[in-house]
Design an enzyme around this catalytic site. Structure first.
Site, PDB file in Angstrom:
ATOM      1  CB  CYS A   2      -1.303   1.868   6.525  1.00 43.66           C
ATOM      2  SG  CYS A   2      -1.315   1.375   8.274  1.00 43.66           S
ATOM      3  CG  HIS A  44       2.099  -0.385   8.870  1.00 41.43           C
ATOM      4  ND1 HIS A  44       1.759   0.708   8.105  1.00 41.43           N
ATOM      5  CD2 HIS A  44       2.823  -1.204   8.068  1.00 41.43           C
ATOM      6  CE1 HIS A  44       2.268   0.550   6.886  1.00 41.43           C
ATOM      7  NE2 HIS A  44       2.917  -0.602   6.843  1.00 41.43           N
TER       8      HIS A  44
END
Length: 518
Positions: free
Chosen positions: A107, A37
């Site tokens: 993301c 992430h």
């Protein structure tokens, strides 16, 4: 004066906190270092994308804790307000909450997008490509199982697509509240959070007030002085009634007022741009509507045409232009079955809209498809009338600071196999127009050249185009242009001399002698 740059960094998190490296061979049959992430840190905030849409917090302030590692991406000189407008456009289009997909639109794709926007940098390829490597049908279920086993409370803890499907623990709620408070404390974001809602609320309040007045005049309703007094007080304060009750914080209001003062000071201190404000928005829209009579328009196209009518003719804000409006513009500009008259009328409508201070909200929606600037990059292939209308549109965008800055972005995309950027497309239109044999096009081109040269931006923006623009000016001066065009050319050349060390050498080698223009 040059603006202070902001450091841009990539915060990289392992959702499994190191367990993926240990357990992935037994779960998916091969080892992976982590399940990544990322968030991008700039302007002292961390920006990231998830199931709740685009969010920000203090650096490292998410529920993931400290990052696994931090990588420097570079420096950005994009003004924060331009970046905030850009994020607002993304949040309503390609990076809305409903667009989130754990493996295909996550993301990391967002981090790559804004890294390009801020400083033309890329995040590590293996991070963006990780989902593609794991998307084979045989491994998809295994990857999901890996996340379910290794990420605390399941992947929905970080990645959600819509509502969360878990019970929020008290600790999580406390932490989430702290994050929200930190986000609310960001003056820059708060200062812009209610612009569109404010416009809508004011309009609705005026309608309601008028309706009550008519009812009182007919005797259908008793006077309601308290409500009217409150509405007038709210109107005088410049905020809608809904916001006055829920209210932005005093810090947010102070930041907004300060931002407006700063914008006003910047406008006063800059060289006045040369724009063509005599264009009539109503007439241009009527020409477009007439040119489209009989054209095969879909219901979506007709909706977009109606939105343009509300924006240009009725004077509504840019919020009336829906998510598909720029797709509609792209179709009109590139549909070969439509006449050139349609494209000219459309571009002149855009040139009229370019004079409005809210046009930048529309421009930032073009980030993904680049319909406007892909068309602009092919300026030399368009008929003369389209070239003139296109140059007029770009020139008028310099009426406002945010829209002019959009024209000079340096982040690149690929078009017809070649890298292209906003500033390169703008440069091509400028050079082509300045050196045109058509005097009307040259008039707009020299105005555009003046506006570009007198724009207060970092020298790095002009590094790749300054010589090209200066060469066009030197060629124009050899043609002994008229006094107005001569003044614009000399003023622009003087600015480019200050922007680039190469330009004085060009003047010395090519001429003309500056003393000839005393």
């Amino acid at each position: 004066m040059a603006e202070q740059g902001s450091t841009v960094e990539l915060y990289i998190y392992d959702l499994t906190n190191g367990l993926a490296s240990l357990l992935s061979p037994s779960i998916i049959g091969r080892q992976i270092e982590g399940v990544w992430h990322t968030g991008v840190v700039a302007y002292g905030r961390e920006f990231f994308f998830g199931g709740g849409g685009i969010s920000s917090c203090a650096p490292g302030g998410t529920q993931l804790g400290p990052p696994h590692r931090v990588e420097a991406l570079g420096q950005t000189f994009v003004p924060f307000q331009v970046f905030a407008d850009y994020l607002q456009g993304l949040s309503a289009t390609t990076y809305s909450p409903s667009s989130y997909n754990l493996l295909e639109h996550n993301c990391n794709h967002f981090s790559e997008e804004i890294a390009q926007f801020l400083c033309s940098a890329h995040i590590p390829k293996h991070i963006v490509a990780q989902p593609e490597e794991l998307l084979a049908p045989s491994t998809r279920a295994a990857v999901q199982a890996l996340l379910d086993n290794l990420v605390p409370h399941g992947p929905q803890m970080i990645y959600t697509n819509g509502a969360r499907h878990r019970q929020d623990s008290p600790d999580y709620l406390t932490l989430n509240t702290q994050i929200e408070e930190a986000r609310a404390a960001s003056q820059e974001l708060d200062a812009r959070r209610s612009t569109l809602a404010e416009k809508l609320a004011r309009k609705e309040r005026r309608r309601d007030k008028k309706r009550k007045k008519q009812q009182r005049e007919r005797g259908d309703a008793p006077p309601d002085d308290d409500d009217d007094d409150m509405a007038e007080a709210v109107e005088a304060a410049g905020a809608p009634e809904e916001l006055s009750r829920a209210g932005p914080s005093s810090d947010a209001l102070a930041a907004e007022a300060d931002e407006r003062r700063q914008d006003e000071l910047r406008k006063r201190s800059r060289d006045p741009p040369i724009v063509f404000s005599d264009i009539d928005a109503v007439q241009e829209y009527e020409k477009l509507a007439k040119a489209l009579e009989g054209a095969p328009l879909s219901p979506e196209d007709r909706q977009s045409l109606d939105e343009l009518q509300q924006y240009l003719v009725q004077g509504e804000g840019s919020w009336v232009l829906g998510d598909d409006f720029l797709a509609f513009v792209g179709r009109l500009l590139n549909e070969p079955s439509l006449s050139s008259e349609v494209r000219v009328a459309l571009l002149r409508c855009l040139a009229a809209g370019a004079l409005r201070d809210d046009v930048s909200l529309l421009l930032h929606q073009d980030r993904r498809h680049h319909a406007l600037l892909n068309y602009a990059a092919a300026v030399d292939t368009h008929p003369p009338a389209e070239q003139h209308a296109l140059a007029l549109f770009l020139c008028n965008l310099f009426e406002n600071i945010s829209s002019s800055e959009w024209l000079l972005y340096i982040s690149e995309w690929e078009h017809n196999g070649q890298p292209l950027s906003n500033i390169r497309a703008t440069t091509k239109v400028c050079v082509h127009s300045c050196l045109s044999a058509d005097l009307e096009l040259r008039d707009v081109g020299t105005a555009l050249m003046h506006n570009i040269a007198t724009k207060e931006v970092k020298t790095v923006v002009f590094d790749e185009v300054c010589v090209e623009l200066a060469m066009a000016l030197l060629q124009l001066l050899q043609w002994a242009p008229g006094e107005e065009h001569l003044w614009r050319a000399c003023k622009a050349l003087a600015r480019f001399v200050a922007h680039s060390q190469d330009v004085p050498q060009l003047v010395a080698m090519i001429g003309p002698d500056p003393s000839a223009f005393r």
